[in-house]
Write a protein that holds these residues in place. Structure first.
Motif, short mmCIF file in Angstrom:
data_model
loop_
_atom_site.label_atom_id
_atom_site.label_comp_id
_atom_site.label_asym_id
_atom_site.label_seq_id
_atom_site.Cartn_x
_atom_site.Cartn_y
_atom_site.Cartn_z
N ALA A 4 4.68 -3.90 -28.79
CA ALA A 4 5.02 -3.85 -29.92
C ALA A 4 5.34 -2.26 -30.50
N GLY A 5 4.55 -1.47 -29.95
CA GLY A 5 4.65 -0.07 -30.25
C GLY A 5 6.08 0.46 -29.90
N VAL A 6 6.61 -0.08 -28.50
CA VAL A 6 7.89 0.41 -28.09
C VAL A 6 9.15 -0.15 -28.87
N HIS A 7 9.07 -1.42 -29.25
CA HIS A 7 10.09 -2.06 -30.23
C HIS A 7 10.45 -1.29 -31.48
N GLY A 8 11.77 -0.92 -31.20
CA GLY A 8 12.35 -0.15 -32.51
C GLY A 8 11.95 1.41 -32.55
N PHE A 9 11.05 1.95 -31.40
CA PHE A 9 10.61 3.15 -31.41
C PHE A 9 11.69 4.37 -31.38
N CYS A 10 12.93 3.92 -30.38
CA CYS A 10 13.68 4.86 -30.12
C CYS A 10 15.09 4.36 -31.08
N GLY A 11 15.22 3.34 -31.39
CA GLY A 11 16.72 2.80 -31.78
C GLY A 11 17.75 2.75 -30.73
N ASP A 12 17.12 2.66 -29.26
CA ASP A 12 18.11 2.55 -28.08
C ASP A 12 17.40 1.38 -27.24
N PRO A 13 18.02 0.33 -27.11
CA PRO A 13 17.29 -0.86 -26.47
C PRO A 13 17.02 -0.38 -25.13
N VAL A 14 18.02 0.26 -24.32
CA VAL A 14 17.98 0.45 -22.94
C VAL A 14 16.73 1.35 -22.63
N ARG A 15 16.57 2.44 -23.64
CA ARG A 15 15.54 3.42 -23.45
C ARG A 15 14.25 2.87 -23.79
N GLU A 16 14.07 1.78 -24.73
CA GLU A 16 12.84 1.33 -24.87
C GLU A 16 12.44 0.35 -23.87
N ALA A 17 13.47 -0.39 -23.30
CA ALA A 17 13.21 -1.23 -22.39
C ALA A 17 12.67 -0.39 -20.92
N THR A 18 12.98 0.66 -20.79
CA THR A 18 12.74 1.60 -19.61
C THR A 18 11.38 2.04 -19.89
N ILE A 19 10.88 2.48 -21.16
CA ILE A 19 9.61 2.86 -21.49
C ILE A 19 8.56 1.57 -21.45
N ALA A 20 9.12 0.38 -21.89
CA ALA A 20 8.13 -0.73 -21.70
C ALA A 20 7.99 -0.96 -20.13
N LEU A 21 8.99 -0.96 -19.56
CA LEU A 21 8.60 -1.31 -18.06
C LEU A 21 7.55 -0.54 -17.45
N GLY A 22 7.90 1.09 -17.63
CA GLY A 22 6.98 1.87 -17.03
C GLY A 22 5.53 1.60 -17.47
#
Length: 850
Positions: free
Chosen positions: A740-758
């Motif tokens: 939930a924190g990652v969603h919309g955090f960067c405005g970049d879906p790929v970047r957010e997905a990378t952070i979430a996976l990590g």
């Protein structure tokens, strides 16, 4: 789903099962296997095997099996052999995947792996690793004829009958140990299954209770028996020895013991490439000819082929017989090949003695054969050279140990370091490696290493003081952690270890101890030293996920900056890793004052090098300002991204968050709450950290959101909570909060997905299995990640437009070099401060060992 064409073809090929596996029922109710209190008859075993066979289907499968002295394994193994399938027998899961094993044994039955069976020759029944082929995917391909003929030949010359009973004193993935099972089943004899060592009295109690008539041993087996005491076995009829040369005087001693106690000693010779055995020495000739390997087994022949440069009568030993392998497999494509060899060139130099008996006198190539292992001497020397050691290796003249000549005047710790590395590289027991300091490597007049001189070297105890594992580990902890006083009762956490030293020390401990327990930071040095008594090394290593994430993240950061690719989010994952490390290393062990000192030391290891580097760059180029030097840009600079002042945002944020977390947990009541409910406390910090993050999004905050400590504190808290999550429910809740924190955090879906996976990897995947050969690179990059980040801003710009890959590689190399330089200078400074002598380079410069 339509099977691949080769699978359809293999289904129609006539496939015969291995004889002893097919004909189990003919032995009726005679005992076949003894496991604990369970005695399984041949009828019972045949029923279990028939039931398992039906689950493999009609097409020929490549069945990957992990050997174990259990009824379940034997049933699975015999079922695959009886139905004409091909068995890959190995403890290495990576090997089974590399060759495409299509079936395995799990939860009491065969199960598909999801991979189609590779094309298999219809006669191939067994794939084994060659003895000592550690680190190599090469396999020996054995046919039904190879396996059956060798089992029959061994049973014949040993005179096995249905009344015989063996016990598993050797691993079943070792061709010698496996041949014991084969030969006994072929005549209706029985086998006692156990995983106990010959040094344990419980094994011999079991042997007496079950009426064992024989056991097999390699040279080390007899050393253990001499130390632990030979068993009294009234039913013992014969003892077999293979797996390396037993010194002639030891052969006589064992044979004489057998004569006194009423049993025979069979000295045997073989290689995996000949299924197991090629020669044996009849017991009545052992005392008179203890240096001989004897005569060829029934159905086989031996001859000597001349070799240039060796005396007349000495040449290469060549064996011919139906047990000679089909050939090697270097990859899955080779499994479709048919028989390719009519004879086996052993690589051993031999001669025929006066009594017509064959004697092995040496090796043609640079290999040693010790303890059933074929040791590549050149490989060992190359590995030791990586640690800045000048060495030369040879098999001892009495064939009982590996001799390593170490040039110079090394300290005892350096001698121990070489011995430990050699043991890890070869799999030999510690006592089988003799490291001998010499002024210079002995050489012949032509400049080549004098192998004969090295083979004859001895290591007097008074010249090389014995260094215990505990002493070695204590010195290692002191060197890595930079502590003056370290004792065997200390722990990593108690000594103030942090995330920087964790990477280096964990990799070096794994090298010494084998498989490192997950809780090693909380174990004392003495407890870890005890683990070295039974190291379990494999071709793969399980690394802490945090280490792998550090290495991957810094590569992502530099690769993205140098325009090689665009994969952002690595720095944010590193913040979560830092939070996990804070929880692991700074909230445990010692009193509050100790924890405070350790945290200050860890913060200084980040802040001080950063300030020095930035100040130096500022003086030379004027690129940065005073706020960068003092790490105050996040607190006092502009709140929107501007280069270059925001280059070091990650380090500034990390220092702020560590200081804040340290101050928070220094409050007595807060610390008590954290100790009572460590998970929920961390989740509370996470939720509090999410408040400003969501406020900024909701209010339309126009400042830099993703690079400011105020708005990324939740990532640090998320890693903290991940280190405290022990239950599935805890992990699920934490995962939901972080996603939930990652969603919309960067405005970049790929970047957010990378952070979430990590983040999810940090929560759910405690370790990552990597090939051992990659650990050095991963370890160096992870250890040097801080210095790579610091220096890459001045490196990659020179290459990003012409050669982006070069920008990445150069940044990594410079960062690693700076890290090693700082490590070396820091060590020398500490030692001068404490008045201590410098350590041997390999103990300090760890990257070559990692």
């Amino acid at each position: 789903m339509t099977p691949p064409p080769h699978a359809l073809a293999s289904a129609t090929r006539p496939r015969a099962g291995v004889g002893f596996a097919v004909g189990l029922g003919r032995h009726g109710d005679r005992p076949a296997l003894v496991a604990g209190t369970e005695v399984l008859s041949y009828d019972d075993l045949a029923d279990l095997v028939d039931g398992a066979r039906t689950r493999l289907g009609t097409a020929q499968q490549l069945v990957g099996l992990t050997p174990a002295p259990t009824v379940e394994f034997v049933v699975a193994y015999l079922a695959a052999l009886a139905d004409g399938h091909t068995v890959l027998l190995s403890r290495d899961d990576v090997l089974a995947r590399a060759y495409g094993a299509s079936a395995t044994w799990a939860d009491g039955g065969f199960a598909p792996t999801g991979r189609p069976a590779p094309e298999l020759h219809p006669e191939t029944r067994l794939l084994l690793s060659t003895s000592g082929s550690t680190g190599s995917p090469k396999l020996v391909r054995l046919s039904r004829t190879n396996v059956d003929s060798n089992a029959d030949a061994i049973a014949s010359y040993l005179g096995l009958t249905p009344q015989d009973r063996a016990i598993t004193t050797l691993p079943l993935d070792y061709c010698y140990g496996l041949s014991v099972l084969h030969s006994h089943l072929s005549v209706g004899a029985s086998v006692v299954l156990t995983d106990r060592s010959v040094a344990e009295s419980a094994l011999w109690d079991l042997a007496r209770t079950t009426g064992v008539t024989s056991f097999a041993g390699v040279p080390y087996t007899f050393d253990l028996l001499d130390a632990a005491g030979w068993p009294e076995l009234p039913t013992l009829r014969l003892v077999t020895q293979a797996g390396g040369r037993l010194a002639p005087e030891r052969v006589r001693e064992v044979a004489e013991r057998g004569r006194r106690e009423g049993w025979d000693l069979f000295v045997m010779y073989g290689q995996t490439e000949a299924t197991a055995r090629m020669a044996y020495l009849p017991p009545d000739l052992v005392l008179d000819h203890p240096t001989a390997i004897g005569v060829a087994i029934p159905g086989g022949t031996l001859r000597i082929d001349p070799v240039d440069g060796h005396p007349d009568g000495v040449g290469e030993l060549v064996y011919t017989g139906p047990n000679v392998m089909m050939g090697y497999a270097h990859g899955a494509a080779d499994l479709a090949r048919g028989p390719e060899l009519a004879e086996l060139r052993t690589g051993d130099l031999a001669r025929v003695g006066d009594a017509g008996l064959f004697e092995v006198v040496g090796r043609r190539a640079r290999f040693a054969k010790l303890f059933g292992q074929r040791i590549d001497l050149d490989r060992v020397e190359n590995l030791l050279a990586l640690g800045d050691h000048e060495v030369a290796c040879a098999e001892a003249a009495d064939a009982t140990r590996l001799v390593v000549a170490l040039a110079g005047e090394p300290a005892p710790v350096a001698v121990e370091e070489v011995a430990t590395t050699a043991a890890a590289a070869t799999g030999l027991p510690d006592h089988a490696i003799a490291v001998v300091p010499v002024p210079a490597i002995p050489r012949l007049p032509n400049g080549k290493v004098d192998q004969a001189s090295i083979a004859g070297l001895q290591a007097p105890r008074e010249d090389v003081p014995e260094v215990s594992t505990t002493e070695t580990l204590t010195a290692l902890y002191a060197a890595v952690l930079g502590r003056h006083r370290v004792t065997p009762t200390d722990t990593f956490a108690g000594l103030g270890g942090d995330s920087l030293s964790y990477v280096e020390l964990s990799l070096r401990l794994e090298r010494r101890l084998g498989r490192l327990p997950a809780d090693w930071p909380d174990r004392t040095i003495a407890e870890l030293a005890d683990l070295a008594r039974d190291p379990r090394r494999s071709r793969s290593v399980r690394l802490d996920t945090g280490i792998v994430l550090r290495a991957a993240a810094i590569v992502m950061i530099v690769g993205s900056h140098s325009n090689l690719f665009m994969l952002l989010g690595g720095a944010h994952v590193l913040l979560a890793v830092a939070g996990a490390n804070f929880a692991r290393f700074h909230l445990v062990g010692g009193d509050r004052a100790d924890r405070r000192r350790n945290l200050v030391r860890s913060i200084a290891r980040i802040a001080v090098p950063t300030a020095i580097w930035v100040a130096a760059v500022c003086l030379i180029s004027g690129q940065y300002g005073w706020r960068n030097v003092l790490l105050l840009n996040d607190a006092m600079g502009r709140h929107t991204w501007h280069e270059p002042e925001w280059h070091f945002w990650f380090i500034e944020v990390l220092v702020y968050l560590m200081v804040g977390a340290g101050v928070l947990t220094a409050v007595s009541r807060v610390a008590a709450w954290e100790r009572r409910s460590p998970y929920w406390f961390a989740v509370g910090v996470l939720v509090a950290g999410l408040v400003p993050r969501f406020w900024a999004t909701a209010s339309g905050y126009d400042g830099d959101l993703i690079h400011s400590s105020t708005f990324v504190v939740w990532l640090f808290a998320g890693g903290w909570a991940a280190a405290r999550a022990r239950r599935t429910g805890h992990r699920l809740l934490l995962s939901a909060l972080l996603v939930a924190g990652v969603h919309g955090f960067c405005g970049d879906p790929v970047r957010e997905a990378t952070i979430a996976l990590g983040l999810l990897a940090l929560i759910w995947v405690p370790t990552v299995r990597l090939p051992r050969v990659t650990v050095g690179v991963v370890g160096q990059v992870a250890s040097a990640s801080l210095y790579v980040y610091l220096t890459h801003w001045q490196v990659y710009p020179h290459l990003e437009h012409r050669w982006p890959l070069g920008g990445l590689l150069a940044s990594l190399l410079v960062g690693v070099a700076v890290w090693r330089l700082v490590d070396r200078v820091s060590d020398l400074g500490r030692r001068r401060w404490h008045g201590l002598p410098a350590l041997h380079p390999p103990l300090v410069a760890t990257s070559k060992e990692a």
